[in-house]
Enzyme design. Structure first.
Site, mmCIF file in Angstrom:
data_model
loop_
_atom_site.group_PDB
_atom_site.id
_atom_site.type_symbol
_atom_site.label_atom_id
_atom_site.label_comp_id
_atom_site.label_asym_id
_atom_site.label_seq_id
_atom_site.Cartn_x
_atom_site.Cartn_y
_atom_site.Cartn_z
ATOM 1 N N TYR A 147 5.286 -7.176 16.043
ATOM 2 C CA TYR A 147 5.413 -6.007 15.172
ATOM 3 C C TYR A 147 6.075 -4.855 15.933
ATOM 4 O O TYR A 147 7.050 -4.268 15.466
ATOM 5 C CB TYR A 147 4.028 -5.599 14.689
ATOM 6 C CG TYR A 147 3.986 -4.450 13.709
ATOM 7 C CD1 TYR A 147 4.539 -4.572 12.438
ATOM 8 C CD2 TYR A 147 3.375 -3.241 14.049
ATOM 9 C CE1 TYR A 147 4.480 -3.522 11.528
ATOM 10 C CE2 TYR A 147 3.309 -2.192 13.146
ATOM 11 C CZ TYR A 147 3.864 -2.335 11.882
ATOM 12 O OH TYR A 147 3.797 -1.298 10.988
ATOM 13 N N GLY A 150 22.731 -2.476 5.708
ATOM 14 C CA GLY A 150 24.010 -2.949 5.149
ATOM 15 C C GLY A 150 24.150 -2.502 3.699
ATOM 16 O O GLY A 150 25.230 -2.079 3.259
ATOM 17 N N ALA A 181 10.637 3.027 7.649
ATOM 18 C CA ALA A 181 9.207 3.167 7.939
ATOM 19 C C ALA A 181 8.964 2.550 9.306
ATOM 20 O O ALA A 181 8.904 1.334 9.456
ATOM 21 C CB ALA A 181 8.383 2.448 6.874
ATOM 22 N N SER A 209 7.196 -4.936 5.392
ATOM 23 C CA SER A 209 6.715 -5.568 6.632
ATOM 24 C C SER A 209 5.218 -5.831 6.514
ATOM 25 O O SER A 209 4.503 -4.993 5.964
ATOM 26 C CB SER A 209 6.918 -4.660 7.854
ATOM 27 O OG SER A 209 6.414 -5.309 9.017
ATOM 28 N N LYS A 225 9.817 -3.286 15.166
ATOM 29 C CA LYS A 225 10.000 -1.903 14.720
ATOM 30 C C LYS A 225 10.861 -1.122 15.704
ATOM 31 O O LYS A 225 11.635 -0.251 15.314
ATOM 32 C CB LYS A 225 8.642 -1.227 14.523
ATOM 33 C CG LYS A 225 7.857 -1.744 13.322
ATOM 34 C CD LYS A 225 8.507 -1.333 11.994
ATOM 35 C CE LYS A 225 7.609 -1.654 10.811
ATOM 36 N NZ LYS A 225 8.259 -1.316 9.522
ATOM 37 N N ASP A 242 10.031 -6.736 -3.235
ATOM 38 C CA ASP A 242 8.892 -7.202 -2.432
ATOM 39 C C ASP A 242 8.803 -8.718 -2.591
ATOM 40 O O ASP A 242 9.026 -9.237 -3.684
ATOM 41 C CB ASP A 242 7.596 -6.536 -2.949
ATOM 42 C CG ASP A 242 6.487 -6.511 -1.906
ATOM 43 O OD1 ASP A 242 6.125 -7.600 -1.420
ATOM 44 O OD2 ASP A 242 5.987 -5.422 -1.595
ATOM 45 N N PHE A 287 0.846 -1.207 0.000
ATOM 46 C CA PHE A 287 0.000 0.000 0.000
ATOM 47 C C PHE A 287 0.882 1.258 0.000
ATOM 48 O O PHE A 287 0.844 2.075 -0.936
ATOM 49 C CB PHE A 287 -0.911 -0.075 1.231
ATOM 50 C CG PHE A 287 -1.629 1.182 1.615
ATOM 51 C CD1 PHE A 287 -2.278 1.973 0.666
ATOM 52 C CD2 PHE A 287 -1.687 1.571 2.957
ATOM 53 C CE1 PHE A 287 -2.954 3.131 1.053
ATOM 54 C CE2 PHE A 287 -2.368 2.716 3.337
ATOM 55 C CZ PHE A 287 -2.986 3.507 2.384
ATOM 56 N N GLY A 339 2.183 -7.786 -0.070
ATOM 57 C CA GLY A 339 2.146 -6.859 -1.210
ATOM 58 C C GLY A 339 1.342 -7.458 -2.352
ATOM 59 O O GLY A 339 0.984 -8.640 -2.322
ATOM 60 N N TYR A 389 23.470 2.481 13.128
ATOM 61 C CA TYR A 389 24.163 2.690 11.845
ATOM 62 C C TYR A 389 24.429 4.178 11.620
ATOM 63 O O TYR A 389 25.429 4.551 11.012
ATOM 64 C CB TYR A 389 23.351 2.097 10.679
ATOM 65 C CG TYR A 389 23.776 0.674 10.351
ATOM 66 C CD1 TYR A 389 23.540 -0.363 11.251
ATOM 67 C CD2 TYR A 389 24.436 0.383 9.165
ATOM 68 C CE1 TYR A 389 23.946 -1.654 10.967
ATOM 69 C CE2 TYR A 389 24.847 -0.910 8.874
ATOM 70 C CZ TYR A 389 24.603 -1.920 9.781
ATOM 71 O OH TYR A 389 25.013 -3.201 9.499
#
Ligand code: UDP
Length: 320
Positions: free
Chosen positions: A153, A110, A122, A83, A157, A38, A18, A43, A167
């Site tokens: 979830y 990476g 996101a 995700s 996240k 994806d 989406f 998706g 990073y």
């Protein structure tokens, strides 16, 4: 990401989803070439069908929880959107959800390091869990149950945010983190279980609207074009701490059901079902930071956005 790059090349993980597909459209419109990745577990190729034959676009079917191999010398931006994102999806796919938040984020970072690309994560309002602070500001650390069903979830996240900041600090990668609040619009999956497609689908088929709990829990819904606008502006900014992007217009789920009945004119009844475990009781973004840092705020009125979404579902109801 501050200095705008010429003929930029962007990678969008979750590019057939989406948000990933709407972000891709915006990047192409801004003159980027886009490589979308994806694995299509949530998706949908229909979201990117209009891009077939576009010379600036390439689709790769791949699970980014596995090493991402891209021969391109130059990649400027990586947008990590892969995700499962609806509560029903991540309850059905708990381990892939944990893996893509953890391993997928590590792989995407990476790649950013190897290609000297900027990186945007996101993230989500779920980082705040069932919040004890209202509305939610970015400096609130949240109230998350790590072992509850939503923890797969939320914690993935939260780990992804920690990894992104590591990073940034250790490898000096130019990173951004957007915390996305409830968003709606065309290309949501009719049966993804989230409240927007659920109520619209039920209203359009004149079946009962299923309110979980007593409907007093609140959410604040943002139309997808506003969200993508905020994300694009964040990507082009110099700001590295998390930024909430969402619409502060808050309503109860019961009010939302009534709005859907009003706008569709459906005669559906309301059916009450048990509240899912750890379902947040309130949610509303404080968008002061987005306003100050990006000069961003949502523009699309609820009635306008929801009508466009209803039109989309009306057209696609027959395909589902
Ligand atoms: N909800 C509901 N009926 C449904 C689907 C969801 O009442 O058919 C409720 C859900 O319990 C939650 C809110 O609507 O309180 C938003 O749920 P959604 O799945 O859209 O996402 P969340 O905001 O919880 O991540």
């Amino acid at each position: 990401m501050s200095a705008k790059k010429s003929n930029p090349i962007s990678v969008v993980t979750g590019g057939a989803g989406f948000l990933g597909s709407h972000l891709t459209d915006r990047l192409l419109a801004e003159g980027h070439s886009v490589i979308a990745i994806d694995n299509l577990i949530t998706g949908n190729l229909a979201n990117i069908g209009h891009l077939v034959g576009n010379a600036d676009y390439r689709f790769i079917k791949h699970n980014v929880s596995n090493f991402i191999m891209l021969p391109e010398e130059k990649i400027d931006y990586i947008f990590h959107f892969a995700s499962p994102a609806s509560p029903i999806d991540y309850l059905e796919l708990p381990i892939p959800t944990l893996k893509v938040g953890a391993l997928g984020t590590h792989n995407a970072l990476g790649l950013a390091k190897a290609k000297k690309a900027a990186f945007l994560l996101a993230s989500t309002s779920e980082c705040y869990g069932d919040p004890l602070v209202h509305p939610q500001k970015e400096d609130y650390w949240g109230n998350v149950n790590p072992i509850g069903p939503r923890g797969v979830y939320d914690e993935a996240k939260r780990f992804a945010e920690a990894m992104t900041m590591a990073y940034h600090r250790y490898h000096k990668i130019d990173t951004k983190i957007v915390r996305i609040f409830n968003t709606y619009g065309p290309r949501m999956r009719l049966r993804d279980g989230r409240v927007v497609p659920a109520f619209i689908g039920q209203a359009l088929s004149e079946t009962p609207l299923t309110i979980f709990g007593d409907g007093s829990q609140t959410r604040s819904f943002c139309y997808v074009s506003d969200l993508i606008d905020g994300i694009f502006q964040l990507a082009m900014s110099d700001f590295h701490e998390p930024v909430n992007i969402g619409n502060p217009r808050e309503m109860t789920i019961k009010q939302f059901a009534e709005e859907i009945l009003r706008i569709t004119g459906a005669k559906s009844k309301i059916e009450y079902k048990p509240l899912p475990v750890d379902d947040p009781k309130v949610r509303q973004p404080d968008i002061t930071r987005a306003k100050n840092v990006l000069g961003w705020e949502p523009k699309v009125q609820f009635d306008e956005g929801i009508r466009k979404t209803i039109d989309y579902f009306r057209e696609h109801l027959k395909d589902s």
